[in-house]
Design an enzyme around this catalytic site. Sequence first.
Site, short mmCIF file in Angstrom:
data_model
loop_
_atom_site.label_atom_id
_atom_site.label_comp_id
_atom_site.label_asym_id
_atom_site.label_seq_id
_atom_site.Cartn_x
_atom_site.Cartn_y
_atom_site.Cartn_z
N ASN A 9 40.03 8.96 -20.40
CA ASN A 9 39.58 7.85 -21.20
C ASN A 9 38.34 7.11 -20.38
OD1 ASN A 9 39.29 5.26 -22.54
ND2 ASN A 9 41.16 4.45 -21.29
N LYS A 11 36.82 4.55 -21.02
CA LYS A 11 36.35 3.11 -21.34
C LYS A 11 35.03 2.74 -21.50
CE LYS A 11 40.16 2.63 -17.97
NZ LYS A 11 41.16 1.63 -17.46
N HIS A 93 45.66 0.65 -26.18
CA HIS A 93 45.45 0.63 -24.91
C HIS A 93 45.78 -0.57 -24.37
CE1 HIS A 93 43.79 0.74 -20.88
NE2 HIS A 93 43.98 2.24 -21.02
N GLU A 95 44.30 -2.63 -22.32
CA GLU A 95 43.27 -3.44 -22.02
C GLU A 95 43.04 -4.05 -23.43
OE1 GLU A 95 40.61 -0.37 -20.38
OE2 GLU A 95 41.80 -0.61 -18.72
N GLU A 165 51.77 4.05 -19.71
CA GLU A 165 50.85 3.55 -18.70
C GLU A 165 51.30 2.15 -18.33
OE1 GLU A 165 46.78 5.52 -19.39
OE2 GLU A 165 46.69 3.72 -20.62
N GLY A 171 43.93 1.30 -13.00
CA GLY A 171 42.93 1.08 -12.14
C GLY A 171 43.40 0.33 -10.95
N SER A 211 46.13 5.44 -12.40
CA SER A 211 45.60 5.64 -11.22
C SER A 211 45.96 7.38 -10.84
CB SER A 211 46.25 4.92 -9.89
OG SER A 211 45.74 3.75 -10.33
#
Length: 248
Positions: A9, A11, A93, A95, A165, A171, A211
């Site tokens: 991904n 992003k 996702h 985010e 996730e 991250g 990660s």
Amino acid sequence: MRKTLIAGNWKMNFTVTEAESFFKSFKIQKKEGVELLFCPPFTDIPITRFFLERSSILWGAQNVYPEDNGAFTGEISAPMLKDLGCSYVICGHSERRQILGESDELVARKVKAVLSHDMIPILCVGETGEERKEGQTEERIGSEIRTALFELSKEEAAKVVIAYEPIWAIGSGKAATPEGAEEIAVFIRKTVKETAGKKASEEVRILYGGSVNGDNMSHFLKQKDIDGALIGGASLKPETMIDIYSKA
Ligand code: PEP
């Protein structure tokens, strides 16, 4: 037999020029039974297609709007993505859920739209650090999954890829432990079984994301219920993705 899926991904990274230079240095030896997928930003999908269409590597998108066309300024529909050769679409996702306020209901409509256009949704689920501390992980993930699968037939539900996730691992450089991720993967399969039946629960593919890198990747893949990985930061480096794919 569930096929392993390694998905990158990107992003909101890489201009078309940067995507081009990524693919110029991305060379892999095809492996049987392992799917490799890139989900670039919408603007990079045509150049990604140009580089990948004569290879075994797949491409997809990071988001979709759940209507086919119409007055939805700035949005991209499932038929548009299908037309660009996308095979997979990431839905929900964290985010997007956190920054753009996407609800479980909107994510469910996206999952349905992707399936209706013959692509595979990658449904992202996961808890915050706070929810984890409060012991609410299963409650949060369970409700994200039940809402997303509610309107689907059992056959459709079986096609969905579910990416676990944990938000605290994305991250952060602090991945979940492989055993901890497996425990949640078992819970995910149990939730799918309750919602869509035994067959769907055995067929659904579950990815771990958060990660993941070349060093920890194989520990996740050794887990019985984990069928691959969704990779953010590390997917931006060709040599790391080559390493990850070669170990899958
Ligand atoms: C992601 O954004 O889906 C992700 C897993 O990110 P990272 O690998 O950078 O933690």
